[in-house]
Design a protein around this motif. Structure first.
Motif, PDB file in Angstrom:
ATOM      1  N   TYR A 198      48.222 -13.144 -19.449  1.00  0.00           N
ATOM      2  CA  TYR A 198      47.843 -12.450 -18.222  1.00  0.00           C
ATOM      3  C   TYR A 198      48.250 -13.205 -16.966  1.00  0.00           C
ATOM      4  O   TYR A 198      48.067 -12.725 -15.852  1.00  0.00           O
ATOM      5  CB  TYR A 198      46.337 -12.169 -18.197  1.00  0.00           C
ATOM      6  CG  TYR A 198      45.474 -13.387 -18.414  1.00  0.00           C
ATOM      7  CD1 TYR A 198      45.182 -14.262 -17.373  1.00  0.00           C
ATOM      8  CD2 TYR A 198      44.934 -13.663 -19.673  1.00  0.00           C
ATOM      9  CE1 TYR A 198      44.396 -15.376 -17.569  1.00  0.00           C
ATOM     10  CE2 TYR A 198      44.140 -14.778 -19.884  1.00  0.00           C
ATOM     11  CZ  TYR A 198      43.881 -15.630 -18.826  1.00  0.00           C
ATOM     12  OH  TYR A 198      43.103 -16.735 -19.034  1.00  0.00           O
ATOM     13  N   VAL A 248      50.482 -11.170 -14.751  1.00  0.00           N
ATOM     14  CA  VAL A 248      49.991  -9.885 -14.261  1.00  0.00           C
ATOM     15  C   VAL A 248      49.365 -10.086 -12.878  1.00  0.00           C
ATOM     16  O   VAL A 248      48.353 -10.772 -12.734  1.00  0.00           O
ATOM     17  CB  VAL A 248      48.959  -9.269 -15.224  1.00  0.00           C
ATOM     18  CG1 VAL A 248      48.447  -7.944 -14.692  1.00  0.00           C
ATOM     19  CG2 VAL A 248      49.563  -9.101 -16.618  1.00  0.00           C
ATOM     20  N   SER A 261      47.794 -13.279 -11.501  1.00  0.00           N
ATOM     21  CA  SER A 261      48.779 -14.365 -11.560  1.00  0.00           C
ATOM     22  C   SER A 261      48.806 -15.154 -10.257  1.00  0.00           C
ATOM     23  O   SER A 261      48.998 -16.373 -10.265  1.00  0.00           O
ATOM     24  CB  SER A 261      50.164 -13.790 -11.871  1.00  0.00           C
ATOM     25  OG  SER A 261      50.576 -12.886 -10.855  1.00  0.00           O
TER      26      SER A 261
END
Length: 258
Positions: A68, A71, A75
Motif C-alpha cells: 500500500y 497507493v 504513500s
C-alpha cells in the motif's frame, strides 16, 4: 461501459499519484541489505538487533515497503514520515557520524524507549509487530551503559567552561537551559527539588524521591540514574567523574542567569 471507464481511470489516477512525491522521494537511495546495517557500530549485539529489526524501516535506507506504500495519498504520508525520520536519525550512516552526534542520538533512543514514544501510535496501527517488548527496551537501555563501572566522585571544583562543552555534547539531545524538551529545563536546577518544574511531566518515582539537587545528588544521578531512582525517565549517564564535576560546575553557573 461508462462505469467501467470511470473505474479504470480512477484506478489509473490513484496508481499514478503513487509515483508523485510531494514530501520528497526516499526511494531514490538504493538499499544495500540489512546485513551490513550497523555492522561496524560500537554497540551491544542486542541493541543492534533491535535497531535493525524495529527501527530500520523508517530510520535507515533499508526500508521494507508494503504494497500500500504505492497507493496515494497513503504513500505520501508514509514517504513524509520516512523522510523526516531519516533526518532525525539515519542508521545507514551511523558509523560516519561524529561521536558527539552519536552520544546525542543514544540519549534520544534511550529516552524514547523508556517513555514508549517510539514507534508512534499511527505507525503501530499498521505495523503492530514493530512494538517494543520489554526485552527490546532493555536492549536499548544498555546502549548507554559502559562496560566498566562509572568512576567514583572526585573532590574539588569543576571547570564550568569544560562543563558547557560536556552539556552541549551529552545533554542537549534532551535538555536545554531555558525551555523544556524531552527533559525539563536545567537553568536553576542546582538547589531545586527533583520533579518540581511546573508544567513538566515527571515519573512518579522522581516526584516522590524528595531529592534536592546539589553536588552530591547530581553526581550520583549523573553517574547512574536507575541506581538512584528506579522509576525515572532519564535516558543517559555521564560515566567520567571529571565530566560530571565540570558539568555540575556549569549547572551551578547557570543558576546565576536563571
Amino acid at each position: 461501459m461508462r462505469r467501467w471507464t470511470i473505474a479504470a481511470l480512477t484506478v489509473a489516477m490513484i496508481v499514478g499519484l503513487g509515483y508523485v512525491h510531494p514530501f520528497g522521494n526516499p526511494r531514490v537511495v538504493l538499499a544495500r541489505g540489512r546485513g551490513i546495517l550497523l555492522r561496524g557500530a560500537d554497540m551491544p549485539a542486542r541493541t543492534r538487533a533491535v535497531l535493525v529489526g524495529k527501527c530500520a524501516d523508517c530510520h535507515s535506507n533499508e526500508t521494507r515497503w508494503p504494497i500500500y506504500a504505492r497507493v496515494a495519498p497513503a504513500s505520501w504520508l508514509i514517504e513524509r514520515d520516512i523522510v523526516e525520520a531519516r533526518k532525525e536519525m539515519d542508521l545507514s550512516h551511523w558509523e560516519e557520524m561524529p561521536p558527539e552526534r552519536q552520544e546525542m542520538l543514544k540519549a534520544k533512543i534511550i529516552e524514547e524507549a523508556k517513555s514508549g514514544d517510539m514507534p508512534p501510535m499511527q505507525y503501530l496501527a499498521l505495523h503492530w509487530t514493530a512494538r517494543l517488548s520489554q526485552d527490546d527496551v532493555q536492549a536499548l537501555l544498555i546502549f548507554g551503559q559502559k562496560a566498566v563501572g562509572n568512576e567514583p566522585a572526585m573532590a574539588g571544583v569543576g571547570d564550568a567552561a569544560r562543563g558547557k562543552a560536556v552539556f552541549e555534547k551529552r545533554c542537549t539531545g534532551c535538555h536545554a537551559l531555558q525551555g523544556d524538551r524531552e527533559g525539563p529545563r536545567l537553568a536553576g536546577v542546582f538547589g531545586r527539588k527533583a520533579g518540581t518544574v511546573a508544567g513538566f511531566t515527571y515519573s512518579t518515582g522522581l516526584k516522590k524521591s524528595g531529592l534536592i539537587w546539589n553536588d552530591a545528588t547530581l553526581d550520583k544521578w549523573l553517574s547512574d540514574p536507575d541506581l538512584m531512582v528506579r522509576d525515572n525517565n532519564m535516558s543517559f549517564s555521564v560515566p567520567k567523574a571529571t565530566e560530571r564535576r565540570d558539568l555540575i560546575a556549569f549547572l551551578k553557573q547557570s543558576q546565576m542567569i536563571d
